[in-house]
Design an enzyme around this catalytic site. Structure first.
Site, PDB file in Angstrom:
ATOM      1  N   HIS A  66       0.855  -1.196   0.000  1.00 49.00           N
ATOM      2  CA  HIS A  66       0.000   0.000   0.000  1.00 49.00           C
ATOM      3  C   HIS A  66       0.884   1.236   0.000  1.00 49.00           C
ATOM      4  CE1 HIS A  66      -3.604   2.352   1.918  1.00 49.00           C
ATOM      5  NE2 HIS A  66      -3.069   2.984   0.891  1.00 49.00           N
ATOM      6  N   GLU A 136       1.305   8.425  -3.714  1.00 48.68           N
ATOM      7  CA  GLU A 136       2.195   7.957  -2.646  1.00 48.68           C
ATOM      8  C   GLU A 136       3.465   8.804  -2.574  1.00 48.68           C
ATOM      9  OE1 GLU A 136       1.608   5.494  -0.265  1.00 48.68           O
ATOM     10  OE2 GLU A 136      -0.404   5.816  -1.058  1.00 48.68           O
ATOM     11  N   HIS A 140       3.895  10.920   0.737  1.00 49.91           N
ATOM     12  CA  HIS A 140       4.826  10.267   1.652  1.00 49.91           C
ATOM     13  C   HIS A 140       6.282  10.287   1.174  1.00 49.91           C
ATOM     14  CE1 HIS A 140       1.208   8.894   3.618  1.00 49.91           C
ATOM     15  NE2 HIS A 140       0.800   8.335   2.493  1.00 49.91           N
TER      16      HIS A 140
END
Length: 273
Positions: A66, A136, A140
């Site tokens: 994920h 992502e 992050h």
């Protein structure tokens, strides 16, 4: 005309410095909140697809990545930025640290085969699945870049793949005899088995039950220090953030830290559509 007084010049310099810092803070929105640990987040596609109304078709029959997230504090878990939103008001992870650092697919072209296999966009069957990787990276990856080992898109995604392969969660679960089936497991048994295998405490998240059904296992997190060494995701005495969502963008489900008790590990064929 009189020369500017030294005091006025000093004030001007201070104002300029303050303006510069404000701009820098806009680019590195949470750069002043240094993260404390990395979270390698695996999710089980069969569970992820249970309540997703998008085009989630024929999901992989193995645990996939994920994300590789960064926690700011003891509660760091879950991706409230890419879910329906955390129910906790306290920020728990670094995200969108540098909005000007855009994602470029070309930078990870050498990783694409592994990315499509191990880090796929489970809930969208679109040919252009790079939007998930873009998400992502921007949420992050730009924060992970505080580490030299993760300070580029290729390093960030490449290290995520390396950690995933090194943990080998799929084969480890099989080795422990924990396989998808119609039978129920006990959350404590799964958690203890993984802790005994990896030597650290993981965090397990579930899809809440409906009616009289039991919770379904959906996500397993294993955590690392900044030196990329395994560490506990939670320490003794730490509060557990039970109400945190942890889904990909667009999901219509709500994963939470699993409650003690039985859990369903759904076989893949039951959710393909």
């Amino acid at each position: 005309m009189k020369p500017a007084a030294p005091g006025h010049m000093l004030l001007c310099c201070l104002c300029l410095a303050f303006a510069y810092l404000c701009c820098a803070h806009g680019l590195w929105r949470r750069g002043d909140q240094e993260w404390q640990k990395l979270i390698m987040v695996h999710h089980w596609p069969a569970t992820v697809c249970q309540e997703v109304e998008n085009d989630c078709r024929n999901p992989p029959d193995y645990w996939t990545i994920h994300g590789l997230w960064q926690a700011l504090n003891a509660l760091g878990t879950g991706d409230s930025s890419s879910s329906l939103g955390s129910r906790l008001s306290l920020p728990d992870k670094a995200e969108e640290c540098n909005r000007s650092w855009h994602f470029h697919l070309e930078e990870i072209k050498d990783l694409l085969q592994d990315m499509k296999t191990y880090w796929p966009d489970v809930i969208h069957s679109s040919v252009n699945r790079s939007s998930f990787w873009k998400h992502e990276w921007q949420k992050h990856g730009t924060c992970a870049a505080q580490l030299d080992a993760l300070n580029s898109q290729k390093k960030y995604f490449g290290k995520g793949l390396d950690l995933y392969k090194g943990l080998a969660l799929n084969s480890m679960l099989q080795k422990l005899g924990i396989i998808p089936s119609g039978n129920y497991y006990q959350i404590a048994d799964i958690k203890d088995a993984l802790a005994g295998l990896y030597g650290v405490v993981p965090k397990i998240q579930c899809l809440l039950p409906k009616g009289e059904e039991v919770q379904s296992i959906g996500q397993i997190e294993l955590c690392f220090t900044k030196d990329l060494q395994l560490r506990n995701c939670t320490e003794p005495g730490e509060p557990v953030a039970v109400g945190q969502g942890a889904q990909p963008a667009g999901a219509a489900m709500n994963l939470q830290v699993c409650e003690d008790g039985p859990v369903f590990y759904p076989p893949p064929q039951e959710t393909n559509r």
